[in-house]
Design a protein around this motif. Structure first.
Motif, PDB file in Angstrom:
ATOM      1  N   ARG A  31     -28.173  63.672 -53.962  1.00 40.80           N
ATOM      2  CA  ARG A  31     -29.503  63.269 -53.501  1.00 40.80           C
ATOM      3  C   ARG A  31     -29.553  61.741 -53.363  1.00 40.80           C
ATOM      4  N   PRO A  32     -29.896  61.239 -52.189  1.00 43.50           N
ATOM      5  CA  PRO A  32     -29.817  59.795 -51.936  1.00 43.50           C
ATOM      6  C   PRO A  32     -30.608  58.952 -52.919  1.00 43.50           C
ATOM      7  N   ASP A  33     -31.844  59.365 -53.290  1.00 46.62           N
ATOM      8  CA  ASP A  33     -32.621  58.535 -54.209  1.00 46.62           C
ATOM      9  C   ASP A  33     -31.988  58.489 -55.589  1.00 46.62           C
TER      10      ASP A  33
ATOM     11  N   THR B  97     -31.065  63.023 -44.450  1.00 45.18           N
ATOM     12  CA  THR B  97     -31.885  62.509 -45.553  1.00 45.18           C
ATOM     13  C   THR B  97     -31.381  61.136 -45.931  1.00 45.18           C
TER      14      THR B  97
ATOM     15  N   ALA C 161     -32.095  57.190 -47.985  1.00 42.50           N
ATOM     16  CA  ALA C 161     -32.759  56.329 -48.966  1.00 42.50           C
ATOM     17  C   ALA C 161     -32.255  54.909 -48.730  1.00 42.50           C
TER      18      ALA C 161
ATOM     19  N   THR D 265     -37.252  58.635 -50.420  1.00 46.41           N
ATOM     20  CA  THR D 265     -36.368  59.211 -49.409  1.00 46.41           C
ATOM     21  C   THR D 265     -37.162  59.560 -48.158  1.00 46.41           C
TER      22      THR D 265
ATOM     23  N   THR E 196     -36.588  62.309 -44.667  1.00 49.32           N
ATOM     24  CA  THR E 196     -35.776  63.339 -44.015  1.00 49.32           C
ATOM     25  C   THR E 196     -36.232  63.498 -42.575  1.00 49.32           C
TER      26      THR E 196
END
Length: 706
Positions: free
Chosen positions: A422-424, A463, A465, A504, A506
């Protein structure tokens, strides 16, 4: 008081025994009877005697007669004024030289001498006698003006003597321009280009060369009179010939001994002649560079016997000293630059992942200095979920320490993403690392900007961040519509290490679209707003011929004009409409390699049923790039072709910038400049990309619809 032509005392008939002024070619045969001066046999004896002196002299001389300054001059002066002769004979000088006569120091000098009888002498003056001549063609003269008197002592004209100074004196005046040009050189290739261009122009030579030691051997670049050197050639490295430590080339002999040599008439290049240009040289000067840390020499040659005067030898010595200083600077720069850039690129991914539907390309260019390692980085890797992680960031600083921290950040980011993509969450963990590194170093100035995204191929989603980084750009390419570019509205937040807050975004990422991540060096310029750079980047990406990532990287780095002091990093990912086909060939460094590439590529593209027009253009371009890679890098090369329904992409990569190429002859490849011209003409896009070791040149040809 000066007299007019009408006041020149003339007898009622010809003077007994008088004859026309001495015949000096066309000037002496001119029909003076059709001018206001009248037939020469009626001229005053003193005037006729002055004309005799003028026409018999080999120095450029002219008489300005009467109030109108009617011109009479000799053949040497006729050569001086070019195409103004013969129409200028007997015509008023102010009319003949109308464009320059009013200038200070031109017509007013002649008029002053005519009015006052005061002689005039100027030792160094630039006379624009041929206004069409370029600045480099403006010669320096010694000019003298003296009054011409008739038999009664009255001033009836002005004698003007114009003598061109020694050519070496003119050449010495160009040394300041030469020094200025050399001050802008960075590499030995740059020094060779500038030195050869100056030497063949300043000395009006038939052949010039520049030799420099190359660690156990020598390399030599030359230029000959009349060879085609265009803008494309100036962008390419010089053609270097290589020789052993005991090479008998006069330049090498002079460099080894530290002594200059001068051949007035002979065959100085007989032992090392590569072609007829070398064989025809009869006079040659070889002057060592006189540098402390590098050995080299400069040579100047002529096809006819030539005596080397003392001023010429002084000019050659001064030129060689300037070239020696520039060569030392270039050698130091190349050493430092190579170390810094190798460190930088060794921390970047040498190979990006190859996926059936995702095409990936990246580009990194150093800033203006180019001598220091920077903190820009990029990466792309496949996640355990099968998705693709992409990242581009910038660690503050432009030194080796910044490059080392960049390597730490990049490695940590990949490790965090492989655990939780998950980017964040990845950026939260990275923020802790950066804060820890800053505390360890005892500084609050360590911060990192970064954009990290995950591409879900199955769901066609992206997605993202961002931590203080410029917003990524998407090139949308819907079916039937014009491509458009739009920035992703991802919350930027603060950089890592100074209070990052996770967020984030998307967005849809369907087939046909291309994602572009970039550093601020792409869009920031001095005295220009950031919005201007962002707008120019979007325009360039939208106007690109295709969404191919390599072409978009090239378009992005060239989108905003002007130099940048920051590093430039770009990463592009295209979600292809259909999978592409690719093939590669390793090319050995031998003379037959280009021919083998042509046969292999023709067979491969024919098997793929590519249009014949595309095959012909692609094979020709690839042959040129392969030859250049083998010649300039001196190492084996790699040719890669990638065919999609929209375009054919071909790249030729080498693995070094120095080396030796085994070739049947060293004077071939005469189509260097024309080769790049062909690539520009036959391809839809082309460019060069630096790699970890060496460089890559590529081109793209759009394929017609089936």
């Amino acid at each position: 008081m000066p007299g007019t032509v009408g006041r020149v005392p003339t007898p009622a008939g010809p003077v007994p025994g008088a004859r026309a002024p001495g015949d000096a070619g066309m000037v002496g045969r001119h029909q003076w009877s059709g001018t206001r001066l009248g037939p020469p046999e009626y001229w005053d004896l003193a005037v006729r005697a002055a004309a005799e002196i003028v026409l018999a002299s080999r120095a450029p001389m002219a008489l300005h007669l009467g109030d109108e300054f009617l011109l009479l001059y000799n053949d040497a002066y006729a050569e001086l004024i070019g195409d103004k002769h013969p129409q200028a004979l007997g015509q008023p000088a102010p009319q003949v030289f109308a464009e320059v006569w009013p200038m200070p120091g031109i017509g007013d000098i002649v008029e002053h001498t005519y009015r006052t009888g005061e002689p005039f002498l100027e030792r160094e003056v630039t006379l624009p006698l041929r206004p069409d001549a370029g600045q480099l063609d403006q010669a320096v003269y010694v000019r003298a003006c003296s009054p011409v008197r008739d038999s009664r002592g009255r001033i009836v004209g002005v004698l003007s003597v114009v003598t061109e100074t020694n050519p070496a004196t003119r050449q010495l005046q160009g040394l300041s321009d030469f020094a200025a040009a050399l001050s802008g050189t960075l590499t030995l290739d740059d020094v060779a280009r500038v030195a050869l261009r100056y030497a063949i122009t300043s000395f009006d030579a038939d052949r010039v060369s520049f030799a420099v030691d190359d660690g156990g051997g020598w390399r030599l670049a030359r230029r000959v009179r009349g060879e085609l050197v265009d803008e494309a050639d100036e962008r390419l490295p010089p053609l270097w010939r290589r020789g052993p430590a005991d090479w008998p080339a006069p330049a090498v002999v002079s460099a080894r001994s530290g002594r200059a040599s001068y051949t007035n008439d002979g065959e100085p290049l007989r032992e090392i002649a590569a072609d007829r240009h070398d064989q025809r040289i009869q006079a040659l000067a070889a002057v060592p560079l006189r540098a402390a840390a590098v050995r080299g020499a400069l040579t100047v040659g002529y096809r006819s016997p030539h005596t080397w005067s003392a001023p010429e030898r002084a000019l050659l010595a001064a030129s060689a000293e300037l070239v020696g200083q520039a060569t030392e600077r270039a050698r130091r720069f190349e050493t430092q630059h190579g170390t810094a850039q190798l460190l930088q690129r060794s921390m970047l991914p040498e190979n990006l992942p190859g996926l059936p539907r995702l095409r990936i390309a990246a580009r990194y260019d150093p800033g203006v200095d180019g001598n220091a390692a920077g903190g820009d980085f990029y990466d792309a890797f496949v996640l355990p979920t099968g998705d693709l992680g992409v990242v581009l960031g910038d660690v503050a600083g432009h030194d080796v320490q910044a490059a080392a921290r960049m390597g730490q950040v990049r490695a940590a980011l990949r490790a965090l993403a492989l655990g939780d993509p998950r980017p964040d969450q990845v950026l939260i963990g990275l923020d802790r690392l950066v804060s820890s590194l800053g505390a360890e170093a005892g500084t609050h100035e360590l911060f990192v900007t970064v954009a990290f995204g995950v591409i879900d191929i199955d769901r066609e989603l992206l997605t993202l961040a961002s931590a203080g980084h410029p917003a990524p750009l998407l090139r949308r390419c819907s079916s039937g519509g014009e491509p458009r570019a739009e920035y992703v509205e991802v919350p930027a937040g603060a950089p890592l290490g100074v209070g990052y807050r996770p967020a984030t975004c998307t967005v849809a990422f369907p087939p046909g679209d291309t994602l572009l991540l970039f550093s601020d060096g792409v869009v920031e310029r001095r005295r220009q707003g950031l919005s201007h750079g962002l707008a120019r980047l979007a325009e360039s990406v939208a106007a690109a011929h295709s969404g191919d990532p390599r072409a978009l990287c090239a378009a992005a780095t060239a989108a905003v004009p002007g130099a940048t002091e920051d590093d430039v990093a770009v990463l592009a990912v295209e979600y292809a409409l259909r999978p592409s086909r690719s093939a590669r060939m390793e090319v050995p460094a031998e003379p037959t390699a280009p021919s083998r590439v042509r046969h292999w590529m023709t067979a491969q593209l024919t098997e793929w049923r590519v249009a014949e027009s595309v095959i012909g253009a692609a094979v020709l371009c690839t042959s040129e790039l392969t030859t250049n890679a083998l010649l300039h890098a001196g190492t084996a090369a790699r040719v890669e072709i990638d065919l999609s329904p929209e375009r054919l992409l071909v790249s030729v990569a080498d693995s070094g910038s120095r080396g030796t190429v085994t070739r049947a002859r060293t004077d071939t490849l005469s189509s260097r400049g024309r080769g790049l011209g062909l690539i520009e003409e036959l391809s839809d896009a082309w460019g060069t990309d630096p790699t970890v070791r060496g460089s890559t040149v590529w081109f793209e040809i759009l394929t017609p619809p089936q």
